[in-house]
Design a protein around this motif. Structure first.
Motif, PDB file in Angstrom:
ATOM      1  N   GLY A 110      80.411  95.208  78.643  1.00 30.80           N
ATOM      2  CA  GLY A 110      81.297  93.855  78.394  1.00 30.80           C
ATOM      3  C   GLY A 110      82.922  93.676  77.720  1.00 30.80           C
ATOM      4  O   GLY A 110      83.154  93.203  76.551  1.00 30.80           O
ATOM      5  N   ALA A 111      83.414  94.593  78.363  1.00 28.38           N
ATOM      6  CA  ALA A 111      84.892  94.441  77.945  1.00 28.38           C
ATOM      7  C   ALA A 111      85.350  93.495  79.170  1.00 28.38           C
ATOM      8  O   ALA A 111      86.800  93.673  78.549  1.00 28.38           O
ATOM      9  N   LYS A 249      91.718  90.570  76.262  1.00 30.24           N
ATOM     10  CA  LYS A 249      91.082  89.555  75.092  1.00 30.24           C
ATOM     11  C   LYS A 249      91.891  89.376  74.121  1.00 30.24           C
ATOM     12  O   LYS A 249      91.652  89.407  73.064  1.00 30.24           O
ATOM     13  N   GLU A 277      90.991  82.669  78.553  1.00 29.10           N
ATOM     14  CA  GLU A 277      90.454  82.653  79.400  1.00 29.10           C
ATOM     15  C   GLU A 277      89.660  81.699  80.817  1.00 29.10           C
ATOM     16  O   GLU A 277      88.987  82.075  81.628  1.00 29.10           O
TER      17      GLU A 277
ATOM     18  N   VAL B 127      81.497  86.614  69.921  1.00 23.67           N
ATOM     19  CA  VAL B 127      82.542  86.503  71.057  1.00 23.67           C
ATOM     20  C   VAL B 127      82.096  87.199  72.758  1.00 23.67           C
ATOM     21  O   VAL B 127      81.065  87.515  72.278  1.00 23.67           O
ATOM     22  N   ASN B 128      83.384  87.240  73.516  1.00 22.91           N
ATOM     23  CA  ASN B 128      82.629  87.632  74.354  1.00 22.91           C
ATOM     24  C   ASN B 128      82.463  88.788  74.460  1.00 22.91           C
ATOM     25  O   ASN B 128      83.650  89.412  74.079  1.00 22.91           O
ATOM     26  N   GLY B 129      80.801  89.309  75.865  1.00 26.79           N
ATOM     27  CA  GLY B 129      81.458  90.436  76.127  1.00 26.79           C
ATOM     28  C   GLY B 129      80.288  91.486  74.670  1.00 26.79           C
ATOM     29  O   GLY B 129      80.838  92.452  74.919  1.00 26.79           O
ATOM     30  N   PHE B 158      79.579  77.983  80.758  1.00 25.64           N
ATOM     31  CA  PHE B 158      80.970  78.464  80.123  1.00 25.64           C
ATOM     32  C   PHE B 158      81.253  79.216  81.464  1.00 25.64           C
ATOM     33  O   PHE B 158      81.518  79.511  82.823  1.00 25.64           O
ATOM     34  N   ARG B 159      80.903  80.570  81.640  1.00 22.21           N
ATOM     35  CA  ARG B 159      80.809  81.833  82.552  1.00 22.21           C
ATOM     36  C   ARG B 159      79.657  81.536  83.248  1.00 22.21           C
ATOM     37  O   ARG B 159      78.534  81.443  83.146  1.00 22.21           O
ATOM     38  N   GLY B 211      79.747  83.043  74.927  1.00 24.11           N
ATOM     39  CA  GLY B 211      80.863  83.683  74.349  1.00 24.11           C
ATOM     40  C   GLY B 211      82.354  83.166  73.893  1.00 24.11           C
ATOM     41  O   GLY B 211      82.761  82.608  75.125  1.00 24.11           O
ATOM     42  N   ARG B 212      82.789  83.415  72.783  1.00 24.55           N
ATOM     43  CA  ARG B 212      84.476  82.427  72.388  1.00 24.55           C
ATOM     44  C   ARG B 212      84.980  83.785  71.447  1.00 24.55           C
ATOM     45  O   ARG B 212      84.159  83.909  70.135  1.00 24.55           O
ATOM     46  N   LEU B 213      86.142  83.531  71.861  1.00 27.39           N
ATOM     47  CA  LEU B 213      87.233  84.294  70.818  1.00 27.39           C
ATOM     48  C   LEU B 213      87.025  83.561  69.217  1.00 27.39           C
ATOM     49  O   LEU B 213      87.378  82.092  69.343  1.00 27.39           O
ATOM     50  N   HIS B 214      86.409  84.190  67.874  1.00 27.72           N
ATOM     51  CA  HIS B 214      86.752  82.468  66.574  1.00 27.72           C
ATOM     52  C   HIS B 214      87.725  82.154  66.602  1.00 27.72           C
ATOM     53  O   HIS B 214      87.958  80.921  65.830  1.00 27.72           O
ATOM     54  N   THR B 215      89.237  82.542  67.252  1.00 22.78           N
ATOM     55  CA  THR B 215      90.023  81.784  67.040  1.00 22.78           C
ATOM     56  C   THR B 215      90.316  80.840  68.056  1.00 22.78           C
ATOM     57  O   THR B 215      91.503  80.107  67.861  1.00 22.78           O
ATOM     58  N   GLN B 216      89.395  80.571  68.750  1.00 21.97           N
ATOM     59  CA  GLN B 216      90.016  79.007  69.648  1.00 21.97           C
ATOM     60  C   GLN B 216      89.183  78.398  68.498  1.00 21.97           C
ATOM     61  O   GLN B 216      88.051  77.968  68.861  1.00 21.97           O
ATOM     62  N   SER B 217      90.048  77.845  68.108  1.00 20.52           N
ATOM     63  CA  SER B 217      89.269  76.590  67.665  1.00 20.52           C
ATOM     64  C   SER B 217      88.831  75.277  67.873  1.00 20.52           C
ATOM     65  O   SER B 217      87.466  74.839  67.317  1.00 20.52           O
ATOM     66  N   LEU B 219      86.456  75.447  70.569  1.00 21.28           N
ATOM     67  CA  LEU B 219      85.171  76.252  71.223  1.00 21.28           C
ATOM     68  C   LEU B 219      84.395  76.538  69.671  1.00 21.28           C
ATOM     69  O   LEU B 219      83.585  76.352  70.125  1.00 21.28           O
ATOM     70  N   GLU B 221      84.732  74.127  67.221  1.00 16.92           N
ATOM     71  CA  GLU B 221      84.138  72.791  67.292  1.00 16.92           C
ATOM     72  C   GLU B 221      83.112  72.486  68.062  1.00 16.92           C
ATOM     73  O   GLU B 221      81.885  72.242  67.235  1.00 16.92           O
ATOM     74  N   GLN B 256      85.810  88.013  63.204  1.00 19.41           N
ATOM     75  CA  GLN B 256      85.344  87.641  63.843  1.00 19.41           C
ATOM     76  C   GLN B 256      83.693  86.866  62.869  1.00 19.41           C
ATOM     77  O   GLN B 256      83.533  85.953  62.661  1.00 19.41           O
TER      78      GLN B 256
END
Lengths: 456, 320
Positions: A110-111, A249, A277, B127-129, B158-159, B211-217, B219, B221, B256
């Motif tokens: 997952g890195a 990331k 991304e 989040v991703n990963g 997506f991935r 997976g999405r980073l919590h900062t991507q508003s 995503l 949404e 997160q």
């Protein structure tokens, strides 16, 4: 990344610069604040300890205490030390004299290894004009091979197929043979994610490394990693002769402690960082620039480079030519510019590289977001071509239609038109008075609040 | 070839080991080289003084417990020290342990699936990963062991190859997977899956998401939209919003948790990747600030390495 660490440092530094004299007591106080800021940013504890000790030794020296501007002196020490633990100089990728150059990519689950493989391949293809082949030796995780295959296809990179009943070393060796046949410059080998405490898997990657003798062995680290970064980096470094690190990331709000820990721990440079991304969100890592960014001094050099790499020069020239020939700057051109800005990672990415970031009020930062530009784009795209060329046509009923079409309000359409009007005036000045004048004008048109100064 | 088969066979063999033992062995392998366990640190100490408290502080910080929880604990210990309440190391260790356990006791709430709620919808986010898809794979087994039937929704559109990854888990466990093309609307896939789960009379629907980073508003949404769409079929769905957190990550996990909680109301946490040297100390801060129930911990790569969270085992494993 780094934004909130930068905010913290900004506060600490401001507190210092205001003082005429520094005493041992308030230096200690500052160092305590720095220690907490670093720990909260996930910088590894041993690194924090040695960092603080070094700064302290220098800060308590005669030079700082007797200086007329002790605050600035201390800031400089902190910055120098930060640069030092980030790895001092930018480290380049080494290419083998005998192509193909083999690059092995390793890391925990997952890195972000697979994404990194494709991003790196694309980077070398676009920037270095190299022919790159990628292959996956991840025979364990379900659909890992398919993931690389799909991404390689999307990015139009040579891909060497593999399957889960093959041996990783044999896959890699065949891929290198294939690369020779296709006269590729570079082969990038993706590997399965593995825990550093999993002996069997660590043996496997050692064998793989010995078998393919890569020129570069890159360790992929999630920038959100905590204190464990020290353990994993050490273990991978012991098992494999790593040549560099890729930090992934970094577009989140992690404070980037891993970045600050890695060099100090294993003395291997961070070579690249993943910044989003999308496959093209991948940059060379510049320690000095990051240190300045953490201290809130901005990163103009990267910004200028972004402009060079990501702005479509042809299109930019077209607009310039159009302006010179006396034609009006219209909404079509405006739309073009918005898209170019998007290419550079959007306004938030641009702002993060501007100096004085720490002093920009949070409210303003939130106000100037990428959503705002998305809306602007939607509004322009809801206009007819004629309206875009002759915005004066846009009156009451047209405004209502445009607002409906773009899912916005009439007021928002008005605001856009006003902004455009200002921009048009600026462009006229640009023709007459040159760049400096125009920039001053632009500064006036930014939303009020705080001393938001552009670096011109 | 032979080696690979061996490895795979090994992966499928399962001997039930207690969570505590599992955590302990995970930690033991490297512990000797990397860190001294806290109990060793305290053992045989004649004097309990500020220096020893500093060592405890260091220990907790390197376990990602974070500055605020660590400081609160050290302050408490300092007070006890001054009041001469810490007579020997056993009392000290007990004091540390009971404080940390008290933070986790309230969030020690296993996932309960009421029989009358059919299908029970679990929405997995993170989040991703962080290990969402793998956790889902393991969760199927947990549920099947309880005699429940499961349906999966391939919501990560997506991935690359994420859908294939989930399908493999489905095949391995004989569980149907509802999926559409890559790039299709995640909310619509999950909506369809919910209808399908209802029609088939399945007990539990587990929905995967990208997976999405919590900062991507934008995503975040998208996640809100998924949740909204589910309520159109059943007002009470999703019945569990499970946030998957990677134990190797540091203080950012708190951000997160906050952001995901604010966006979609997280009702349970799965803490993954505890089989390495990471101790996942950030979970204390998350528990203290948000009080979200911790459902599972991931302690290995085997299918049955997803265990029900137990506060005292977790704290014990941190020390021994």
């Amino acid at each position: 990344m780094f934004a909130s660490l930068s905010e913290r440092f900004d506060g600490i530094v401001k507190n210092l610069t205001g003082r005429g004299r520094l005493t041992e007591e308030n230096i200690k106080e500052t160092l305590r604040a720095i220690r907490i800021a670093l720990l909260e940013a996930d910088v590894a504890l041993p690194v924090v300890k040695s960092f603080i000790q070094r700064v302290q030794e220098k800060a308590l020296g005669e030079k700082v205490l007797n200086s007329l501007t002790p605050g600035q002196e201390l800031t400089k020490i902190v910055k120098d030390e930060l640069t030092l633990i980030l790895g001092e100089a930018t480290a380049e990728l080494t290419l083998s004299k005998m192509p193909p150059t083999v690059i092995l990519v390793a890391g925990l689950q997952g890195a972000g290894k697979t994404t990194t493989v494709v991003k790196l391949a694309r980077f070398l293809k676009e920037q270095g004009k190299k022919k790159v082949l990628v292959t996956s030796t991840d025979i364990y995780r379900p659909a890992a091979i398919e993931q690389l295959a799909t991404l390689a296809k999307q990015t139009e990179i040579e891909y060497f197929p593999s399957s889960t009943n093959q041996d990783p070393l044999s896959i890699a060796q065949h891929a290198i043979q294939e690369a020779r046949k296709l006269s590729c410059d570079i082969v990038i080998i993706d590997t399965a994610g593995r825990l550093h405490v999993d002996n069997e898997m660590m043996q496997e990657i050692k064998k793989l490394h010995a078998g393919v003798q890569p020129t570069e062995t890159l360790f992929v680290v999630d920038s959100m990693t905590g204190q464990d970064a020290v353990h994993t980096a050490n273990a991978f470094n012991d098992a494999l002769p790593l040549t560099g690190v890729v930090l992934t990331k970094t577009d989140g709000d992690a404070r980037g402690g891993a970045a600050l820990s890695v060099w100090e721990t294993i003395h291997k440079p961070i070579k690249f960082i993943g910044t989003g991304e999308k496959i093209d969100q991948f940059e060379i890592f510049h320690p000095e620039r990051i240190a300045t960014r953490i201290l809130g001094m901005g990163d103009i050099v990267s910004l200028v480079e972004d402009v060079h790499q990501k702005i479509d020069q042809k299109k930019a020239e077209k607009v310039a030519k159009k302006l010179k020939s006396g034609k009006r700057f219209d909404l079509e051109d405006f739309l073009e510019q918005l898209e170019q800005m998007n290419h550079m990672g959007g306004i938030s990415s641009i702002i993060s590289k501007l100096p004085g970031l720490g002093s920009v009020p949070k409210a303003l930062k939130e106000q100037v977001n990428d959503k705002m530009f998305l809306k602007m784009k939607a509004i322009i795209q809801s206009m007819t071509i004629k309206e875009r060329r002759f915005p004066d046509l846009i009156k009451g009923s047209r405004k209502r239609r445009i607002a409906m079409g773009s899912g916005t309000e009439v007021q928002e359409v008005n605001r856009l038109l006003k902004q455009f009007d200002r921009m048009q005036k600026m462009m006229k000045k640009l023709k007459k008075g040159g760049m400096m004048n125009a920039m001053r004008q632009l500064q006036g048109s930014l939303p009020p609040g705080g001393d938001f100064n552009l670096p011109f | 070839m032979i080696k690979i088969f061996k490895r795979k066979n090994k992966t499928q063999e399962t001997e039930p080991v207690s969570v505590f033992d599992k955590l302990k062995t995970g930690l033991r392998s490297t512990r000797k080289v990397l860190t001294t366990p806290l109990s060793d640190l305290l053992l045989g100490k004649k004097t309990i003084d500020q220096d020893l408290l500093d060592e405890i502080e260091t220990y907790l910080l390197t376990a990602d417990v974070g500055v605020s929880v660590t400081e609160a604990l050290i302050q408490k210990l300092t007070k006890q020290l001054k009041a001469k309440q810490l007579n020997d190391e056993a009392v000290l260790l007990n004091s540390v342990r009971s404080y940390l356990e008290s933070l986790l006791k309230d969030v020690e709430k296993p996932l309960h699936i009421p029989a009358q709620q059919k299908p029970f919808v679990i929405l997995t986010v993170g989040v991703n990963g962080s290990g969402k898809t793998t956790t889902i794979g393991k969760m199927i087994k947990v549920l099947q062991n309880e005699g429940k039937t499961v349906l999966l929704a391939a919501g990560d559109t997506f991935r690359a190859a994420a859908i294939d990854q989930l399908k493999v888990w489905g095949e391995r466990n004989n569980v149907p997977v509802v999926a559409q093309q890559p790039g299709s609307d995640s909310a619509s896939v999950i909506y369809d899956a919910f209808n399908s789960a209802k029609a088939r009379g399945v007990d539990v629907l587990i929905a995967d998401t990208a997976g999405r980073l919590h900062t991507q508003s934008h995503l975040m949404e998208e996640l809100k939209k998924i949740k909204k769409v589910l309520t159109k079929i059943d007002e009470s769905a999703p019945h569990e919003v499970m946030l998957v957190i990677d134990a190797t990550l540091g203080q950012n996990s708190l951000q997160q948790a906050k952001q995901f909680h604010e966006a979609v109301g997280v009702t349970g946490i799965a803490l993954t990747k505890l089989d390495g040297t990471a101790k996942g100390g950030i979970i204390f801060a998350i528990a203290k600030e948000l009080g979200i129930p911790i459902r599972f911990i991931g302690v290995g790569e085997k299918v049955d390495d997803l265990r029900v969270f137990n506060a005292s085992d977790f704290v014990k494993a941190l020390f021994e």
